[in-house]
Each structure stands twice: as structure tokens, then as C-alpha cells.
Scaffold this active site. Structure first.
Site, PDB file in Angstrom:
ATOM      1  CD1 TRP A 100      36.964  54.182  32.646  1.00 46.24           C
ATOM      2  CD2 TRP A 100      34.796  54.746  32.580  1.00 46.24           C
ATOM      3  NE1 TRP A 100      36.449  53.784  31.429  1.00 46.24           N
ATOM      4  CE2 TRP A 100      35.134  54.110  31.361  1.00 46.24           C
ATOM      5  CE3 TRP A 100      33.490  55.202  32.769  1.00 46.24           C
ATOM      6  CZ2 TRP A 100      34.197  53.905  30.343  1.00 46.24           C
ATOM      7  CZ3 TRP A 100      32.554  54.999  31.751  1.00 46.24           C
ATOM      8  CH2 TRP A 100      32.918  54.369  30.557  1.00 46.24           C
ATOM      9  CG  ASP A 166      35.553  51.449  38.562  1.00 48.05           C
ATOM     10  OD1 ASP A 166      35.472  50.250  38.220  1.00 48.05           O
ATOM     11  OD2 ASP A 166      35.265  52.399  37.801  1.00 48.05           O
ATOM     12  CE  LYS A 190      35.012  48.080  30.133  1.00 45.34           C
ATOM     13  NZ  LYS A 190      34.948  49.054  31.202  1.00 45.34           N
TER      14      LYS A 190
HETATM   15  C1  LIG Z   1      34.105  50.407  31.445  1.00 48.75           C
HETATM   16  C2  LIG Z   1      34.354  51.035  32.742  1.00 48.75           C
HETATM   17  C3  LIG Z   1      33.336  51.673  33.485  1.00 48.75           C
HETATM   18  C4  LIG Z   1      31.936  51.840  32.952  1.00 48.75           C
HETATM   19  O1  LIG Z   1      31.244  50.657  33.010  1.00 48.75           O
HETATM   20  P1  LIG Z   1      29.712  50.552  32.547  1.00 48.75           P
HETATM   21  O2  LIG Z   1      29.404  49.145  32.938  1.00 48.75           O
HETATM   22  O3  LIG Z   1      29.668  50.813  31.087  1.00 48.75           O
HETATM   23  O4  LIG Z   1      28.930  51.546  33.314  1.00 48.75           O
HETATM   24  C5  LIG Z   1      33.647  52.186  34.722  1.00 48.75           C
HETATM   25  N1  LIG Z   1      34.886  52.105  35.234  1.00 48.75           N
HETATM   26  C6  LIG Z   1      35.900  51.510  34.545  1.00 48.75           C
HETATM   27  C7  LIG Z   1      37.249  51.437  35.171  1.00 48.75           C
HETATM   28  C8  LIG Z   1      35.653  50.966  33.298  1.00 48.75           C
HETATM   29  O5  LIG Z   1      36.648  50.365  32.624  1.00 48.75           O
END
Ligand SMILES: *Cc1c(COP(=O)(O)O)cnc(C)c1O
Length: 355
Positions: A100, A166, A190
Site C-alpha cells: 500500500w 494511512d 477494515k
Molecule cells: C486496504 C488498504 C488500502 C486500500 O484501500 P481502498 O479503499 O481499497 O483503496 C490502502 N492502505 C491500506 C493500509 C489498506 O489496508
């Protein structure tokens, strides 16, 4: 409905409360006689949902004055581009701690020079540490929980330049000192709600510092100024997210979540460390409380499919590891009860005794 133990990494387990309340609102929203899917986002009832989500999010994370919380579409992946679009003038610093993070770097490179540190040399089994943050960078970008590799940075780092994180997969799993961050973002799917809504916590004074023109929808200021209602928000997702926030508050908030998450992870990591056939993949000091990755030891590798099948028979679902790590990944998000972890550990022990 069949009762299962849900270990999916995302979209993932949500509190029963979130699902039940959202179903009710989809049938009849706030006593309006109209479905949540069919009500105007400009109605006073929906406006109240958006405001409460904002307020409760701030309350639960103890977000100080001077920050806004917005809810937008596009997933965390759109934030990979929105962050540099809005904040990068010349140079930014990225910590490449997983897939990511490297996707975020790819987008940032469109907008300027990127300096970075990486843990790719060990297939991202650890979180980079001990690096120097360049003072001439506009911001530093980190990923606090690396969902795919099962590593996590659980303390809030001190940064001399604006800190961007993030937190898609560990938001609200522990207390965070938001005052150390300039911006925090993440997809909801998540730990918060269904896919389709993304939260962004923004320190207001970091905006307005780039000179490039910004399209309205990709400009944070647009969403801040319009209270996440510049365009039609993902109403059902925001409603579901609010139910999770209410549930979380009723459980005792982020401190209680952290306590439970530590306990759950401990049970599973202990089982992995004491196993003769399973072994963890992340370096111990960086192990995640949210995504626990493990594989079968070399001599037992051929039993991988068998274990997944065995687990499925025991109603343990979502355990297949990401293809870049292989093996297994148990996601132990806030809503996952301890009983599910115990059921998994029991299954691992039973499987081991058979092989
Ligand atoms: C799942 C995830 C993403 C991607 O998220 P989307 O909503 O599918 O774009 C980005 N960063 C992390 C840490 C993730 O777990």
C-alpha cells in the site's frame, strides 16, 4: 444464518449492531417511512447522521481543535493521489513499508521528487526505523498498519515536518495522539464499515500551500468547507460507519479496543510461537495487532490447502494469506470477538496433532 468466524482482511467483520441498525434504516430511515437508500442527503435526518459521525469520530479519537474530519468516496487509493496533489510542492518523504505504501509512492511521484526508506529488502517483514527525516520535504508519509504483511507501527512518531498517515487498517484500534499528525486517512472497510467511504482527518492549517490548481472534488478544502456534502456522499456507508462508532463508544472506546486487541493478538501469536508446524512471518517487534500472518514450516508446506479446508469445516473463514506472503492471515479487527481467536487456535492445535 450460519455462524462463522470471520477473519477476512477487508471488507471485513463488522459489529452485529452495525449490520442490524443499517438493515433497519435501509427499510425505514429515522422514522421517515423512506429507505436510507432513497432519502435525500440534504434532508435534516441525513444531515444529522453526517454531523454525528463527524462529532463522534472526533470524540473517540480525542481530535484537538484545528482539525476537520471529512468523509469522501474513492477509497484510500484515491488518497494516495489526493495527499500529494494537495500537499506536495517540491519534495516528500515516504516510508515504504508495504504494497500500500509503494502504491502511495507511485502516485506521489507524479507530483514531485520522492525520497524514501524501504523494508522491501526483507519482503516487508519489518517496519523501517532509525531513518532521518529530511527537513526540506513538504511532509512524511507512513502506513501505520501494513495489512498484507502483518506489521504495525504502534507508536506515534515525532516528526519535524508534517506527518501524514494511512491508517486504513488500524484506525480506532488504539488511542492515537492526533496532534502529532497533519493528516490521517483510510478506507472504512477494515475497521469501520462497508467499502465505499473514506475518512480523512486534516489539520486545517496545512491546506492552501500548493500553487497548482486543484479540481474541486480532489481539493480537501472543498469537502471541509461543505461538511462532506459538496456532492452526494455514500449515505449508506456513512450511516453504517456511524453505527460502528456508536458501538465502539458503548464498548468503552479506543482504550478498551486496544486492550482487547492486545489480548486477542497475544493468544494467537503465542499459539504460533509454540507451534511445531506454523511460524510467523513478521519480525516480532513489529507484529501487527490487526493482521496476523503465519505460514507452515518448510517441511509442512504441502498441507497449506488442507489447513484452509480444515479451518473452513470449522467455520473459520477468510484465512488465506495475501499472495505476496502466502500462507495464512488472520485479521483480528475490533469487531472480532476473542472466541473467534480461540476457535482458530484450537483448530491449529488439532491440525498440528494430526500431522
Ligand atoms: C486496504 C488498504 C488500502 C486500500 O484501500 P481502498 O479503499 O481499497 O483503496 C490502502 N492502505 C491500506 C493500509 C489498506 O489496508
Amino acid at each position: 444464518m450460519k455462524k462463522v468466524h470471520n477473519f477476512y482482511a477487508g471488507p471485513s467483520i463488522l459489529p452485529e449492531f452495525t449490520i442490524e441498525e443499517t438493515i433497519k434504516a435501509i427499510k425505514d430511515f429515522a422514522g421517515t417511512g423512506v429507505s436510507l437508500m432513497s432519502v435525500s442527503h440534504r434532508s435534516k435526518e441525513f444531515d444529522a447522521v453526517m454531523r454525528e459521525a463527524e462529532t463522534l469520530f472526533k470524540e473517540l479519537l480525542n481530535i484537538p481543535e484545528g482539525y476537520s474530519v471529512i468523509f469522501v468516496g474513492g477509497g484510500a487509493s484515491t488518497q494516495f493521489a489526493m495527499v500529494p496533489y494537495n500537499l506536495l510542492n517540491k519534495k516528500a518523504f515516504y516510508v515504504d513499508s508495504g504494497v500500500w505504501a509503494s502504491k502511495a509512492i507511485k502516485e506521489a511521484k507524479i507530483f514531485g521528487e520522492i525520497a524514501m526508506v524501504s523494508s522491501k529488502d526483507k519482503n516487508y517483514a519489518y517496519v523501517p526505523k532509525g531513518y532521518e527525516i529530511p527537513l526540506d520535504a513538504d511532509y512524511i508519509h507512513i502506513t501505520t498498519n501494513n495489512t498484507i504483511y502483518g506489521t504495525e507501527l504502534r507508536k506515534d512518531i515525532n516528526s519535524p515536518i508534517p506527518l501524514v498517515a494511512d491508517m486504513s487498517s488500524d484506525i480506532l484500534s488504539r488511542p492515537v495522539d492526533v496532534s502529532k499528525y497533519a493528516l490521517i486517512y483510510g478506507g472504512a472497510q477494515k475497521n469501520l464499515g462497508p467499502a465505499g467511504v473514506t475518512f480523512v482527518i486534516i489539520k486545517k492549517d496545512i491546506l492552501g500551500k500548493v500553487s497548482r490548481p486543484l479540481p474541486s472534488m480532489l481539493n480537501y478544502a472543498t469537502h471541509v468547507e461543505n461538511g462532506s456534502m459538496y456532492n452526494t456522499p455514500p449515505c449508506v456507508d456513512v450511516y453504517a460507519l456511524l453505527q460502528t462508532l456508536k458501538w465502539l463508544k458503548a464498548q468503552g472506546g479506543v482504550k478498551e479496543m486496544e486492550k482487547r486487541n492486545i489480548e486477542k493478538a497475544q493468544i494467537l501469536y503465542d499459539a504460533i510461537d509454540n507451534s511445531k508446524i506454523f511460524v510467523g512471518t513478521a519480525q516480532k517487534e513489529d507484529r501487527s495487532l490487526m493482521n496476523i500472518c503465519f505460514v507452515l514450516k518448510e517441511e509442512y508446506k504441502s498441507f497449506e490447502e488442507d489447513f484452509l479446508k480444515f479451518a473452513k469445516e470449522k467455520n473459520l473463514v477468510g484465512l488465506k494469506g495475501h499472495r505476496s506472503v502466502g500462507g495464512f492471515r488472520a485479521s483480528t479487527y475490533n469487531a472480532l470477538p476473542k472466541e473467534s481467536v480461540i476457535a482458530l487456535v484450537d483448530a491449529m492445535k488439532e491440525f498440528e496433532s494430526k500431522h
